[in-house]
Design an enzyme around this catalytic site. Structure first.
Site: not given
Ligand SMILES: *[C@@H]1O[C@H](CO)[C@@H](O)[C@H](O)[C@H]1NC(C)=O
Ligand SMILES: *[C@@H]1O[C@H](CO)[C@@H](O)[C@H](O)[C@H]1NC(C)=O
Ligand SMILES: *[C@@H]1O[C@H](CO)[C@@H](O)[C@H](O)[C@H]1NC(C)=O
Ligand SMILES: *[C@@H]1O[C@H](CO)[C@@H](O)[C@H](O)[C@H]1NC(C)=O
Ligand SMILES: *[C@@H]1O[C@H](CO)[C@@H](O)[C@H](O)[C@H]1NC(C)=O
Ligand SMILES: *[C@@H]1O[C@H](CO)[C@@H](O)[C@H](O)[C@H]1NC(C)=O
Ligand SMILES: *[C@@H]1O[C@H](CO)[C@@H](O)[C@H](O)[C@H]1NC(C)=O
Ligand SMILES: *[C@@H]1O[C@H](CO)[C@@H](O)[C@H](O)[C@H]1NC(C)=O
Length: 795
Positions: A609-610, A612-615, A617, A631, A732
């Protein structure tokens, strides 16, 4: 149970601005105004005596003449007539006694002296008909007045737990307390049987009497209770007899019957449509686990170990946390795998005899021809059943006639009642039938001439006369033995099994008891009510109540959980094996990596799905079609930073729950894997609708929708800042972290950088670096000199 004053005071003290100071001032002024009346002489005199005995005159400054004015003594509540309505001094380190004059406070509504070190007798409160709440748990009261409960007609909740009372019975005066909802008396040396009137108390919902010395059968009348703790009785015998009373408890949500001497089969659970927590460990239960329990939709937690349950290993749904520790006697270890047909036949036979413990214990495994007690075979065919003096009750099941190869049937020296089923005569290979010394009656079937038949010692055999009517034992409509032939002699069968077994298994029980006691004391010394958990428990709990049955509850078992769940847990620990402690905090949310692999198609690229900064999803789909967002932390950032992010996010998400915050459904910590599972937000991030709507073939957002999204976000953030249990700073907050549902309602996501603001307004530790995305930080946060920021690391 916590006192309202305490919690009001603790709540929302950590406002971020002056906005809340005004309401606070108003609140304080209101409290001051209400308290000015002079105490009535009767209450003033009684309170002086109470103050001195508690030592509160010195410890709490209860040394002025008037307990109500000019302002009430701390922890004392008065009404406008100068009557004392509340004494709330829980956890104040008091070491005195509770003066009998407390009984003169005739308008008293709340009495709370819990978690002190009070000694002496707990005086009678008889006649205090305004008293609603009594919290005296966790003290050292040496006894409780026999008429303590007399006339307490307004009482709704009482907690007596953990007091070393001299032994006392469940008092008959309790029946006066017609408003009583909650009765909690764990570890208070209660002895004797449970009285019948409990079932007649109209409002009683919660009845906790774990860790006492209660004994005897449980009355069949507890049908109105929701929450019943009978576990861990410490005497010998403990609570015993059949658990068929459960079948009638249609409102039950939590049933803890573990560590007792209950016997016989499990009842029909189909009426218990709210049950989510069932603990039957450490008893002497027999027979198969009924489908009505396995299929119970509400069930979340079940413990059955250390019984003699038979038949196939039950295949509970993935949403059920099972305590799999302890001894099991199921035919095969694989859940749901059916037993050998011969084993099934034998179980039908045993059902007729109320699943006697001796047979359950002597029938191990899935091959009746290798060492099943009383069973003999020829070439894998059962040829002989010989159950002399096995304590059998109940009746002869006609299912015996399905064992076509049977040659010998010996049932002598038991207490079998009912008639001899006519189907027995059809067995083609039958040679010997010995029914002597039982309690059978009625006409014998027409056995062939070459069958040797022994029926002596059955006074009523051959007589058509009906048997003496069996006495109802309050066992309700539990399990029907066998095919229900033979007669209506379920009677008091299981309780007599209990008596016999009491002595047979005395040694085992005593050993177990020592273990359980030792462990309980050990636990209490170590960490009085700490929750023990196995870190690798991988479970998914559907939410057991509430509007949406598909929702999953959010609480995560984190090491520092406390409060009600923690103290509940203390009483589930009466197991004979200290390693067996299971996590049952309602809603504990650990999901196995295997489940997550399955639902995300092994973390397939197609499901992303996307990032992010740390993983990354992933989208996942549960078997019921419900979608989730998974995630998975990048293994590259799996250093401390990644772990800290993960912990931070879990710890925040478990403390907050709001319709404008994305909910955590579960998590997985397995080896290097750090995975968080959220609700799925089908419309994706707001950033997509603002900046990439063309690429996604969408319309630009209407201004009205933008406004409503902004309001949703504000609500979520307001909750984080001021309404949650603690104050959190998101740090954030940007369009890609705001997700939309199908209704275009917005929820704030990505709590990886959240910081906890201190609750007392004092600077606990100083944030040394700014974190977050510039441009999306609160301006005052980014602008202020770093050293003046009072935010503390969550870790
Ligand atoms: C409590 O009430 C009783 C009877 O009403 C009275 O005799 C006694 O003096 C009272 N005790 C105090 C301390 O007021
Ligand atoms: C019991 O009371 C003591 C103080 O006497 C307190 O430290 C402890 O936390 C209390 N335990 C519980 C479970 O409330
Ligand atoms: C009774 O216990 C339940 C569950 O612990 C609790 O939610 C409820 O507030 C209690 N009721 C009273 C009157 O204390
Ligand atoms: C229970 O009561 C009996 C009799 O009063 C007493 O001897 C015993 O010490 C009490 N047990 C506990 C655990 O307080
Ligand atoms: C069991 O008995 C039947 C005859 O009734 C026989 O055919 C069969 O072979 C026997 N089973 C075994 C395993 O020998
Ligand atoms: C046999 O069972 C009957 C009731 O079913 C009971 O009254 C009787 O005491 C039992 N006899 C023995 C020897 O256990
Ligand atoms: C089951 O509950 C009902 C009331 O709910 C009661 O009348 C009945 O006696 C109970 N049955 C047993 C066997 O306890
Ligand atoms: C028990 O079951 C029988 C038949 O299944 C039924 O007629 C009877 O009403 C039930 N009794 C109770 C107390 O539920």
């Amino acid at each position: 149970m916590q006192s309202p004053t305490v919690s009001t005071a603790r709540r929302r003290r950590r406002g971020l601005g002056p906005a809340i100071l005004l309401p606070l001032a108003v609140f304080l002024a209101a409290v001051g105004a209400a308290a000015a009346a002079t105490a009535s002489p009767q209450d003033a005199a009684a309170m002086q005596a109470v103050a001195v005995a508690l030592g509160a005159d010195k410890a709490l400054g209860w040394d002025t003449p008037d307990p109500c004015s000019p302002k009430p003594w701390p922890g004392v509540g008065c009404d406008s007539d100068g009557r004392v309505t509340a004494v709330q001094v829980g956890g104040k380190g008091l070491t005195g006694t509770l003066a009998p004059e407390v009984r003169n406070l005739t308008e008293l509504m709340r009495l709370e002296v819990f978690s002190n070190r009070l000694t002496g007798p707990l005086p009678s409160l008889a006649g205090l008909n305004s008293l609603q709440v009594i919290l005296v748990h966790n003290n050292s009261f040496a006894s409780i007045a026999p008429d303590f409960f007399k006339g307490l007609s307004a009482l709704t909740a009482v907690s007596l737990d953990d007091n070393p009372f001299a032994s006392w019975p469940v008092p008959a005066d309790l029946a006066d307390c017609a408003s009583l909802l909650n009765f909690s008396a764990n570890s208070v040396n209660l002895t004797g049987p449970l009285p019948d009137f409990l079932g007649a108390m109209p409002s009683l919902r919660q009845f906790h009497v774990a860790m006492n010395y209660l004994s005897g059968p449980v009355p069949g009348s507890l049908a109105s209770l929701e929450d019943l703790w009978l576990n861990g009785q410490q005497g010998s015998p403990k609570l015993s007899g059949s658990i068929s009373f459960i079948a009638n408890m249609t409102k039950a949500t939590q049933l803890w019957l573990h560590s007792n001497d209950f016997t016989g089969p499990l009842p029909d659970f189909s009426g218990l449509t709210s049950l989510y927590d069932l603990n039957l460990r450490d008893n002497q239960l027999t027979g198969p686990v009924p489908d009505s329990l396995v299929n119970l939709k509400t069930l979340k937690s079940v413990a059955l170990g250390n019984n003699m349950l038979q038949g196939p290993t039950p295949a509970f749904g993935t949403g059920v946390v099972q305590d799999k520790s302890g001894i099991f006697q199921f035919c095969l270890p694989d859940p749901g795998k059916p037993c050998d047909p011969r084993v099934n036949l034998l179980l039908e036979v045993a059902a007729g005899f109320m699943y006697p413990y001796k047979l359950a214990q002597g029938w191990k495994g899935n091959d009746p021809c290798t060492g099943f007690v009383g069973v003999e075979c020829n070439n894998g065919n059962i040829t002989s059943l010989s159950f002399t003096n096995k304590g059998l009750t109940g009746s002869i099941s006609p299912s015996i006639s399905k064992i076509a190869t049977l040659e010998t049937l010996v049932l002598s020296g038991n207490n079998i009642t009912g008639t001899v089923p006519k189907e027995l005569a059809d067995l083609p290979a039958l040679k010997l039938v010995d029914l002597s010394n039982n309690n059978l009656y009625g006409q014998l079937p027409a056995f062939r001439n070459n069958v040797i038949l022994k029926t002596d010692g059955n006074p009523n055999i051959g007589k058509d006369a009906p048997p003496p009517p069996s006495l109802p034992d309050g066992s309700g409509n539990g399990t029907k033995p066998g095919d229900g032939s033979g007669g209506n002699n379920k009677g008091s069968a299981s309780s007599s099994v209990g008596v016999i077994l009491g002595s047979v298994f005395g040694a085992i029980a005593v050993l177990g008891l020592i273990g359980a006691l030792g462990f309980y004391c050990y636990k209490r010394k170590q960490k009085p009510f700490g929750r023990v958990q196995s870190p690798h428990a991988m479970v998914i709990h559907p939410r057991h109540s509430g509007s949406d049955p598909d929702m999953v509850k959010i609480t995560v078992a984190s090491g520092n959980a406390n409060g009600a769940a923690a103290s509940n847990q203390a009483y589930s620990q009466a197991s004979t094996d200290p390693r067996d402690i299971h996590v049952v905090e309602a809603g504990n949310m650990v999901i196995s990596i295997q489940v997550l692999r399955n639902v995300t198609n092994n973390f397939s690229q197609d499901n992303i799905l996307g990032r992010g900064g740390f993983g990354t999803v992933y989208k996942g789909e549960l078997h019921d079609g419900k979608k989730i967002a998974v995630k998975r932390m990048e293994s590259g950032v799996m250093g401390n930073k990644g772990l800290n992010e993960f912990k931070s996010e879990i710890s925040v998400l478990t403390k907050v729950r709001h319709r404008n915050l994305v909910s955590l459904l579960g998590y997985c910590l397995d080896g290097n894997e750090r995975i968080l599972v959220y609700e799925y937000m089908p419309q994706g991030p707001v950033s997509q609708h603002l900046f990439e709507w063309k690429e996604h073939n969408q319309q630009p957002l209407e201004w009205k929708k933008r406004l409503s999204i902004a309001l949703d976000v504000a609500r979520g953030v307001e909750y984080l800042h001021s309404l949650a249990q603690q104050t959190f700073i998101h740090r954030d907050l940007k369009p890609s972290n705001i997700l939309l549902g199908d209704d275009m309602k917005a929820k704030v996501a990505d709590f990886g950088l959240v910081r906890l603001a201190p609750s007392d307004g004092k600077c606990v530790s100083v944030e040394t670096r700014l974190a977050g995305t510039f441009g999306y930080l609160a301006p005052e946060y980014a602008a202020e000199p770093v050293s003046s920021l009072p935010y503390k690391d969550t870790q």
